[in-house]
Design a protein around this motif. Structure first.
Motif, mmCIF file in Angstrom:
data_model
loop_
_atom_site.group_PDB
_atom_site.id
_atom_site.type_symbol
_atom_site.label_atom_id
_atom_site.label_comp_id
_atom_site.label_asym_id
_atom_site.label_seq_id
_atom_site.Cartn_x
_atom_site.Cartn_y
_atom_site.Cartn_z
ATOM 1 N N ILE A 102 -29.036 -20.306 15.938
ATOM 2 C CA ILE A 102 -30.002 -20.189 14.831
ATOM 3 C C ILE A 102 -31.044 -21.299 14.940
ATOM 4 N N ARG A 103 -30.580 -22.491 15.226
ATOM 5 C CA ARG A 103 -31.503 -23.632 15.346
ATOM 6 C C ARG A 103 -32.581 -23.351 16.395
ATOM 7 N N ARG A 104 -32.181 -22.726 17.503
ATOM 8 C CA ARG A 104 -33.167 -22.418 18.549
ATOM 9 C C ARG A 104 -34.248 -21.470 18.041
ATOM 10 N N GLU A 105 -33.892 -20.611 17.099
ATOM 11 C CA GLU A 105 -34.844 -19.607 16.588
ATOM 12 C C GLU A 105 -35.736 -20.130 15.474
ATOM 13 N N ILE A 106 -35.236 -21.096 14.684
ATOM 14 C CA ILE A 106 -35.959 -21.415 13.435
ATOM 15 C C ILE A 106 -36.578 -22.806 13.431
ATOM 16 N N GLY A 107 -36.639 -23.454 14.599
ATOM 17 C CA GLY A 107 -37.264 -24.786 14.649
ATOM 18 C C GLY A 107 -36.512 -25.754 13.762
ATOM 19 N N ASP A 108 -37.242 -26.555 12.977
ATOM 20 C CA ASP A 108 -36.546 -27.586 12.195
ATOM 21 C C ASP A 108 -36.297 -27.168 10.742
ATOM 22 N N ALA A 109 -36.418 -25.881 10.437
ATOM 23 C CA ALA A 109 -36.135 -25.432 9.058
ATOM 24 C C ALA A 109 -34.671 -25.735 8.716
ATOM 25 N N PRO A 110 -34.393 -25.996 7.428
ATOM 26 C CA PRO A 110 -33.029 -26.405 7.072
ATOM 27 C C PRO A 110 -31.964 -25.316 7.255
ATOM 28 N N ILE A 111 -30.791 -25.747 7.693
ATOM 29 C CA ILE A 111 -29.613 -24.871 7.816
ATOM 30 C C ILE A 111 -28.528 -25.412 6.889
ATOM 31 N N MET A 112 -28.023 -24.513 6.037
ATOM 32 C CA MET A 112 -26.940 -24.866 5.104
ATOM 33 C C MET A 112 -25.693 -24.134 5.573
ATOM 34 N N PHE A 113 -24.554 -24.797 5.536
ATOM 35 C CA PHE A 113 -23.332 -24.182 6.069
ATOM 36 C C PHE A 113 -22.235 -24.211 5.016
ATOM 37 N N ARG A 114 -21.736 -23.023 4.633
ATOM 38 C CA ARG A 114 -20.629 -22.945 3.670
ATOM 39 C C ARG A 114 -19.306 -22.914 4.403
ATOM 40 N N PHE A 115 -18.378 -23.777 4.004
ATOM 41 C CA PHE A 115 -17.012 -23.745 4.541
ATOM 42 C C PHE A 115 -16.049 -23.858 3.368
ATOM 43 N N SER A 116 -14.784 -23.534 3.603
ATOM 44 C CA SER A 116 -13.793 -23.635 2.526
ATOM 45 C C SER A 116 -12.422 -23.862 3.126
ATOM 46 N N GLN A 117 -11.558 -24.437 2.323
ATOM 47 C CA GLN A 117 -10.138 -24.454 2.688
ATOM 48 C C GLN A 117 -9.541 -23.073 2.397
ATOM 49 N N TRP A 118 -9.825 -22.513 1.220
ATOM 50 C CA TRP A 118 -9.185 -21.258 0.773
ATOM 51 C C TRP A 118 -9.736 -20.046 1.511
ATOM 52 N N LYS A 119 -8.899 -19.049 1.611
ATOM 53 C CA LYS A 119 -9.279 -17.769 2.234
ATOM 54 C C LYS A 119 -8.967 -16.645 1.240
ATOM 55 N N LEU A 120 -9.665 -15.534 1.366
ATOM 56 C CA LEU A 120 -9.334 -14.375 0.526
ATOM 57 C C LEU A 120 -7.897 -13.930 0.796
ATOM 58 N N HIS A 121 -7.430 -14.138 2.029
ATOM 59 C CA HIS A 121 -6.055 -13.773 2.385
ATOM 60 C C HIS A 121 -5.037 -14.646 1.670
ATOM 61 N N ASP A 122 -5.459 -15.884 1.306
ATOM 62 C CA ASP A 122 -4.493 -16.889 0.856
ATOM 63 C C ASP A 122 -5.272 -18.012 0.156
ATOM 64 N N TYR A 123 -5.241 -17.977 -1.185
ATOM 65 C CA TYR A 123 -6.020 -18.976 -1.934
ATOM 66 C C TYR A 123 -5.519 -20.404 -1.700
ATOM 67 N N GLY A 124 -4.264 -20.532 -1.272
ATOM 68 C CA GLY A 124 -3.713 -21.879 -1.059
ATOM 69 C C GLY A 124 -3.882 -22.391 0.369
ATOM 70 N N ALA A 125 -4.547 -21.591 1.226
ATOM 71 C CA ALA A 125 -4.664 -21.993 2.646
ATOM 72 C C ALA A 125 -5.458 -23.294 2.784
ATOM 73 N N ARG A 126 -5.163 -24.031 3.840
ATOM 74 C CA ARG A 126 -5.905 -25.262 4.115
ATOM 75 C C ARG A 126 -6.252 -25.320 5.594
ATOM 76 N N LEU A 127 -7.541 -25.546 5.862
ATOM 77 C CA LEU A 127 -7.969 -25.766 7.253
ATOM 78 C C LEU A 127 -7.641 -27.174 7.667
ATOM 79 N N ALA A 128 -7.959 -28.114 6.788
ATOM 80 C CA ALA A 128 -7.836 -29.536 7.118
ATOM 81 C C ALA A 128 -6.866 -30.198 6.155
ATOM 82 N N GLU A 129 -5.860 -30.852 6.702
ATOM 83 C CA GLU A 129 -4.874 -31.543 5.860
ATOM 84 C C GLU A 129 -5.266 -32.998 5.617
#
Ligand SMILES: Cc1cc2nc3c(=O)[nH]c(=O)nc-3n(C[C@H](O)[C@H](O)[C@H](O)COP(=O)(O)O)c2cc1C
Length: 381
Positions: free
Chosen positions: A228-255
């Motif tokens: 995406i960065r290659r396509e949009i020059g220096d325009a801002p990129i926002m990234f959403r991440f989460s521990q929880w998943k729809l499969h499992d609200y208690g899931a954790r990526l990072a402990e």
């Protein structure tokens, strides 16, 4: 006295958010044939006129046949970021929001392995890093009919499929910028495609797209950001991440904070300007031994501005009260204090904005917020 929630914030690429309040992405399902209706310009325009600094749109399909379909939670009439009619409609929405002085990013979305193969407007196989849907005990959120079809094991995504999806994100980001959007938000959370590469449950690969560490599993997300960065020059990129998943609200990526750093540092290096830490309650401590929430950790680790979200101004969190109304909670001051201390930079508001299009101006004027009415979940005007 000045209110830190209404201080501007420069986020890169010459883009300055007029204040710290963000409309959190909320799917709508009101776009037959993938084209946002004319009423969508009013819907977003009213939130901009109500003083929200940054609007992140509902999740929008990237230009890949398997992006959107039956993923167990609706999935009908999702807008697209490709095709002449959809792009013309997005252009009108952007103009309307800009006219009210707000900034707008589209949330680019690919449902990945949550989508049932061949469902939705286009046919095609849903890419999964290791062919695995999710945990053996699925969340009660999903209907049995969906699970019967979705959970069958499939072939892991091939190199070619991975390259196609990355290219689809880049092409769709370029389309969005041509419509006049100010930056790009990427859906990397909740168990959808990017998150399935991050999550050890769904990514068992031992090639370059996976491995035992989060740093290895971050690669796919980082490549999407880079493309995406290659396509949009220096325009801002926002990234959403989460521990929880729809499969499992208690899931954790990072402990631990170290594990979180292993995930977020490659993403920041690839070009993310703003992290959006999707949580159920914005101020909940993320790890034992520290009061910091997930967004505060993201900001501390990467040095990039981060957004906290989840229950700002509301008593009940989304997952515990799915589809139900919620009383107002007197916690906006706590969010303001987190911004004032420099712990976080942005405050995301979801359901509160469905009921209060003028959420931001109410907060600015010290007026009470209206309780979230679950009926607004369906009508969304
Ligand atoms: C109706 C609705 C639709 C949502 N759709 C999306 C979406 O498309 N993408 C996404 O990342 N999050 C989505 N979310 C999550 C919200 O962005 C937000 O993180 C969550 O509602 C918590 O904020 P709140 O407590 O202020 O509502 C949705 C939430 C709601 C209520």
């Amino acid at each position: 006295m000045s209110d830190p929630l209404f201080d501007p914030l420069a986020v890169g690429g010459g883009v300055t958010l007029p204040n710290r309040l963000v409309m959190s992405p909320m799917t709508r399902g009101f776009s037959p044939d993938g084209v946002p209706p004319e009423t969508a310009a009013d819907y977003y325009g009213r939130r901009a006129e109500g003083g929200i600094g940054l609007i992140v749109t509902e999740g929008v399909a990237v230009e890949h046949p398997a992006a959107i379909g039956n993923s167990g939670s609706g999935g009908e009439d999702i807008p697209e970021m490709f095709g002449e009619a959809a792009l013309a409609a997005w252009h009108g929405i952007v103009e309307r929001v800009h006219g009210a002085g707000s900034i707008i990013f589209p949330q680019l979305w690919h449902q990945g392995g949550l989508r049932i193969d061949d469902s939705g407007r286009y046919k095609g196989r849903s890419p999964r890093p290791s062919g695995i849907w999710g945990p053996e005990t699925p969340s009660p959120f999903f209907a049995a009919e969906y699970l019967a079809l979705a959970t069958a094991e499939t072939e892991p995504a091939s190199e070619e499929e991975i390259a196609d999806v990355i290219a689809a994100f880049a092409r769709s980001a370029a389309n969005a910028m041509a419509c006049g959007f100010d930056g790009i938000a990427i859906h990397g959370a909740h168990g959808y495609l990017l998150d399935t590469f991050f999550w050890h449950v769904t990514n068992r690969r031992d090639d370059g797209w996976g491995g035992p560490t989060l740093a290895e599993r971050a690669r796919f997300g980082a490549e999407v950001v880079r493309a995406i960065r290659r396509e949009i020059g220096d325009a801002p990129i926002m990234f959403r991440f989460s521990q929880w998943k729809l499969h499992d609200y208690g899931a954790r990526l990072a402990e631990t904070p170290e594990a979180l750093a292993a995930l977020l540092e490659p993403l920041a290096d690839a070009g993310v300007d703003i992290f959006d830490a999707s949580t159920r309650k914005f101020a909940t401590p993320a790890f034992d031994g520290s009061p910091l929430g997930l967004a505060a950790w993201a900001q501390k680790i990467t040095g990039k501005p981060a957004m906290a979200v989840g229950g700002v101004g509301l008593a009940d969190d989304l997952q515990s009260s799915l589809g139900q109304s919620s009383a107002v909670a007197d916690n906006v001051g706590q969010a303001r204090a987190m911004v004032a201390s420099g712990e976080i930079s942005l405050v995301g508001v979801g359901r509160g904005l469905l009921t209060n299009a003028d959420w931001a101006s109410r907060v600015r004027g010290g007026e009470p917020l209206r309780a979230y009415d679950a009926a607004d979940y369906r009508t969304r005007v």
